[in-house]
Design a protein around this motif. Sequence first.
Motif, PDB file in Angstrom:
ATOM      1  N   ALA A 375      13.516  10.666   2.811  1.00  0.00           N
ATOM      2  CA  ALA A 375      12.999   9.674   1.864  1.00  0.00           C
ATOM      3  C   ALA A 375      11.507   9.446   2.066  1.00  0.00           C
ATOM      4  O   ALA A 375      10.756   9.304   1.094  1.00  0.00           O
ATOM      5  CB  ALA A 375      13.777   8.357   2.024  1.00  0.00           C
ATOM      6  N   SER A 376      11.059   9.402   3.318  1.00  0.00           N
ATOM      7  CA  SER A 376       9.633   9.202   3.597  1.00  0.00           C
ATOM      8  C   SER A 376       8.803  10.354   3.045  1.00  0.00           C
ATOM      9  O   SER A 376       7.713  10.154   2.509  1.00  0.00           O
ATOM     10  CB  SER A 376       9.406   9.068   5.104  1.00  0.00           C
ATOM     11  OG  SER A 376      10.075   7.920   5.609  1.00  0.00           O
ATOM     12  N   GLU A 377       9.323  11.573   3.188  1.00  0.00           N
ATOM     13  CA  GLU A 377       8.629  12.742   2.640  1.00  0.00           C
ATOM     14  C   GLU A 377       8.470  12.627   1.125  1.00  0.00           C
ATOM     15  O   GLU A 377       7.537  13.198   0.552  1.00  0.00           O
ATOM     16  CB  GLU A 377       9.402  14.017   2.976  1.00  0.00           C
ATOM     17  CG  GLU A 377       9.392  14.384   4.453  1.00  0.00           C
ATOM     18  CD  GLU A 377      10.345  15.518   4.755  1.00  0.00           C
ATOM     19  OE1 GLU A 377      10.850  16.159   3.788  1.00  0.00           O
ATOM     20  OE2 GLU A 377      10.604  15.787   5.941  1.00  0.00           O
ATOM     21  N   ASN A 378       9.374  11.905   0.498  1.00  0.00           N
ATOM     22  CA  ASN A 378       9.348  11.763  -0.958  1.00  0.00           C
ATOM     23  C   ASN A 378       8.728  10.439  -1.411  1.00  0.00           C
ATOM     24  O   ASN A 378       8.945  10.015  -2.555  1.00  0.00           O
ATOM     25  CB  ASN A 378      10.772  11.896  -1.512  1.00  0.00           C
ATOM     26  CG  ASN A 378      11.269  13.329  -1.482  1.00  0.00           C
ATOM     27  OD1 ASN A 378      11.019  14.112  -2.389  1.00  0.00           O
ATOM     28  ND2 ASN A 378      11.974  13.692  -0.416  1.00  0.00           N
ATOM     29  N   GLY A 379       7.989   9.781  -0.528  1.00  0.00           N
ATOM     30  CA  GLY A 379       7.198   8.623  -0.914  1.00  0.00           C
ATOM     31  C   GLY A 379       7.905   7.290  -0.959  1.00  0.00           C
ATOM     32  O   GLY A 379       7.347   6.313  -1.480  1.00  0.00           O
ATOM     33  N   TYR A 380       9.102   7.182  -0.388  1.00  0.00           N
ATOM     34  CA  TYR A 380       9.863   5.941  -0.526  1.00  0.00           C
ATOM     35  C   TYR A 380       9.356   4.805   0.353  1.00  0.00           C
ATOM     36  O   TYR A 380       9.706   3.650   0.130  1.00  0.00           O
ATOM     37  CB  TYR A 380      11.347   6.199  -0.246  1.00  0.00           C
ATOM     38  CG  TYR A 380      12.064   6.735  -1.460  1.00  0.00           C
ATOM     39  CD1 TYR A 380      12.694   5.880  -2.350  1.00  0.00           C
ATOM     40  CD2 TYR A 380      12.079   8.088  -1.735  1.00  0.00           C
ATOM     41  CE1 TYR A 380      13.341   6.360  -3.468  1.00  0.00           C
ATOM     42  CE2 TYR A 380      12.719   8.594  -2.854  1.00  0.00           C
ATOM     43  CZ  TYR A 380      13.343   7.720  -3.715  1.00  0.00           C
ATOM     44  OH  TYR A 380      13.970   8.205  -4.836  1.00  0.00           O
ATOM     45  N   GLU A 381       8.537   5.089   1.353  1.00  0.00           N
ATOM     46  CA  GLU A 381       7.997   3.992   2.167  1.00  0.00           C
ATOM     47  C   GLU A 381       6.985   3.163   1.379  1.00  0.00           C
ATOM     48  O   GLU A 381       6.687   2.028   1.749  1.00  0.00           O
ATOM     49  CB  GLU A 381       7.355   4.549   3.435  1.00  0.00           C
ATOM     50  CG  GLU A 381       8.375   5.043   4.442  1.00  0.00           C
ATOM     51  CD  GLU A 381       7.809   5.140   5.840  1.00  0.00           C
ATOM     52  OE1 GLU A 381       7.756   4.094   6.523  1.00  0.00           O
ATOM     53  OE2 GLU A 381       7.438   6.255   6.242  1.00  0.00           O
ATOM     54  N   LYS A 382       6.472   3.719   0.291  1.00  0.00           N
ATOM     55  CA  LYS A 382       5.556   2.980  -0.576  1.00  0.00           C
ATOM     56  C   LYS A 382       6.223   2.633  -1.907  1.00  0.00           C
ATOM     57  O   LYS A 382       5.546   2.270  -2.863  1.00  0.00           O
ATOM     58  CB  LYS A 382       4.292   3.809  -0.822  1.00  0.00           C
ATOM     59  CG  LYS A 382       3.495   4.086   0.444  1.00  0.00           C
ATOM     60  CD  LYS A 382       2.231   4.889   0.144  1.00  0.00           C
ATOM     61  CE  LYS A 382       1.439   5.150   1.417  1.00  0.00           C
ATOM     62  NZ  LYS A 382       0.222   5.954   1.147  1.00  0.00           N
ATOM     63  N   ASN A 383       7.530   2.717  -1.947  1.00  0.00           N
ATOM     64  CA  ASN A 383       8.283   2.453  -3.167  1.00  0.00           C
ATOM     65  C   ASN A 383       8.248   0.959  -3.514  1.00  0.00           C
ATOM     66  O   ASN A 383       8.432   0.102  -2.643  1.00  0.00           O
ATOM     67  CB  ASN A 383       9.730   2.920  -2.972  1.00  0.00           C
ATOM     68  CG  ASN A 383      10.574   2.775  -4.210  1.00  0.00           C
ATOM     69  OD1 ASN A 383      11.055   1.695  -4.504  1.00  0.00           O
ATOM     70  ND2 ASN A 383      10.764   3.864  -4.931  1.00  0.00           N
ATOM     71  N   HIS A 384       8.016   0.644  -4.795  1.00  0.00           N
ATOM     72  CA  HIS A 384       7.905  -0.754  -5.220  1.00  0.00           C
ATOM     73  C   HIS A 384       9.209  -1.513  -4.994  1.00  0.00           C
ATOM     74  O   HIS A 384       9.205  -2.682  -4.596  1.00  0.00           O
ATOM     75  CB  HIS A 384       7.512  -0.807  -6.694  1.00  0.00           C
ATOM     76  CG  HIS A 384       7.358  -2.198  -7.232  1.00  0.00           C
ATOM     77  ND1 HIS A 384       6.468  -3.114  -6.696  1.00  0.00           N
ATOM     78  CD2 HIS A 384       8.001  -2.847  -8.250  1.00  0.00           C
ATOM     79  CE1 HIS A 384       6.556  -4.259  -7.357  1.00  0.00           C
ATOM     80  NE2 HIS A 384       7.470  -4.115  -8.294  1.00  0.00           N
ATOM     81  N   ARG A 385      10.319  -0.856  -5.235  1.00  0.00           N
ATOM     82  CA  ARG A 385      11.615  -1.535  -5.062  1.00  0.00           C
ATOM     83  C   ARG A 385      11.900  -1.799  -3.584  1.00  0.00           C
ATOM     84  O   ARG A 385      12.571  -2.775  -3.244  1.00  0.00           O
ATOM     85  CB  ARG A 385      12.730  -0.707  -5.709  1.00  0.00           C
ATOM     86  CG  ARG A 385      12.669  -0.671  -7.219  1.00  0.00           C
ATOM     87  CD  ARG A 385      13.913  -0.022  -7.814  1.00  0.00           C
ATOM     88  NE  ARG A 385      14.022   1.384  -7.457  1.00  0.00           N
ATOM     89  CZ  ARG A 385      13.562   2.380  -8.192  1.00  0.00           C
ATOM     90  NH1 ARG A 385      12.933   2.128  -9.329  1.00  0.00           N
ATOM     91  NH2 ARG A 385      13.733   3.639  -7.816  1.00  0.00           N
ATOM     92  N   VAL A 386      11.411  -0.939  -2.707  1.00  0.00           N
ATOM     93  CA  VAL A 386      11.533  -1.202  -1.269  1.00  0.00           C
ATOM     94  C   VAL A 386      10.758  -2.465  -0.908  1.00  0.00           C
ATOM     95  O   VAL A 386      11.236  -3.308  -0.137  1.00  0.00           O
ATOM     96  CB  VAL A 386      11.021   0.002  -0.445  1.00  0.00           C
ATOM     97  CG1 VAL A 386      10.937  -0.350   1.045  1.00  0.00           C
ATOM     98  CG2 VAL A 386      11.950   1.202  -0.635  1.00  0.00           C
ATOM     99  N   GLU A 387       9.567  -2.620  -1.475  1.00  0.00           N
ATOM    100  CA  GLU A 387       8.772  -3.828  -1.235  1.00  0.00           C
ATOM    101  C   GLU A 387       9.533  -5.071  -1.678  1.00  0.00           C
ATOM    102  O   GLU A 387       9.565  -6.087  -0.979  1.00  0.00           O
ATOM    103  CB  GLU A 387       7.437  -3.738  -1.980  1.00  0.00           C
ATOM    104  CG  GLU A 387       6.530  -2.607  -1.529  1.00  0.00           C
ATOM    105  CD  GLU A 387       6.003  -2.817  -0.119  1.00  0.00           C
ATOM    106  OE1 GLU A 387       6.002  -3.971   0.342  1.00  0.00           O
ATOM    107  OE2 GLU A 387       5.595  -1.823   0.512  1.00  0.00           O
TER     108      GLU A 387
END
Length: 485
Positions: A375-387
């Motif tokens: 998931a991190s490789e696919n940009g999910y650490e900056k995902n708006h829904r994660v925020e």
Amino acid sequence: MKFFDQRLLLLTLLVFLFLINISSCRRENQQPVLAEIGRSRLTAAEFASRFNFNPSYNEDLPLDVQKRAVLASILAEKLFSETADHQTLPENVRIARDQTRREAVIEEMRLDSVERRIQISAEELQHEYKKSLTDILIDYLAFDDSVQASRFYNRCVVAGTDFKTAAREYLNQAGLAQEPIPQRQIFWGNESFALEEKVYQMAVGQISTPFFMTGQFYVIRIAAQFPGTAVSPENFESRQAALEERLFRVKAEAGYRDFYQRSIRPRLGAIRWATLRPVFNALQENTQFEQSASQSFEKPFSREIYLSSSERFKDILDLPVVRFPDSSLLDCRSVLRQLTFGPYVFDYRSEVAFKISFYRAVRLMVEHETIFRFASENGYEKNHRVELKTDGWNSYYLSVVERQAYLQSAGRDSAWSGLEEALLIKAGKFPIKINHQVWQAVELQPVGIMVKKTHFVNRLVEAPVNLFYGLPRWQEYVDSLLNAS
């Protein structure tokens, strides 16, 4: 004889509750801001979810009073988080915040990969609806290998021997002369979907070809069908939510199975069990195993295991435990931290049960780590829904630390009054703005219980609401904001 056991799927293939999927969609699609607190924001979605899934308020009070009390508490929480010193947070709080974010990243990856892709057609609903109206009685036999099952099937279908006659002879030869021919009534929704699909497409008297399920080969015969309620638009409408949830779960299982095989399994790390053996041995030697059958044996590790690990396991903390296909490593310190603070439980019933649960938890932890890395490789650490998912948890963690510090620093008699005074002073420094239109439009549907996730053990769907009892001036201040035109 045993029937089709409802066994666990792969540990990774844990199906989300339909309720959680709805909550996630609500978070994604409804983003109006209910309140601004300094630099912080409280969305209507966060307020509604935390109110609905955390019955920490007095349910005997009118809903409007409960609503105002919860708002006052969350606003206080956000104020405390505004002034929290992130650099001096206790280690366990920093790890808990990090773990919460990791789990949100994993959730969003799973949702995008499976749940949000699920579509249910009108034809599928009608098919499921018609199944739900009929119960079916079956006779069956279970075999350890396909040769036996095929031989029995051919005797019934090719040679024309009556199913019950052939079944009786088979049981007699197997030393089960006193056992009746196994029989079971199939109710919609109570068996595996694969079994249902097979059974509901067969006619009375029809015998199935051998099929494999839960470790054995089965041959079944439809003994009788019991039609229930007649088809009607009204009846369909009353059952539609249950039908959709069943189909959603089935599609989610299949989707996760595919997601795991395609995207996760090739990336799984290899575990060096020998490195972990001293940890396991130390834990087992210092564990008092329970003998009482009246309580749950599944419990998380004590957090002291990780916090004291620098001394207990200092010789192996930096050694690699997991090696991933890209040659990256996970050391023993990281493994211990995740096992201690992650969503894992261990069986303390006996030494054997503990060993099995330990190995299972480590494998599940590696699966979670693999999904997180993907998931991190696919940009999910900056995902708006994660925020959005972590906003409430962040302010909750920070406010707990700040509030506790205020209460401990004040005298016993003045603790709560000092806390209230501090809140009012903070409100002067960080003005609170409430969107009255959004406040009036918030829809609340409290479920009355603390709702836990099904895909992460012991994890709540939403951050708790710590009510600030005994602060009348603070509640009056919030009420004044709500009553302002």
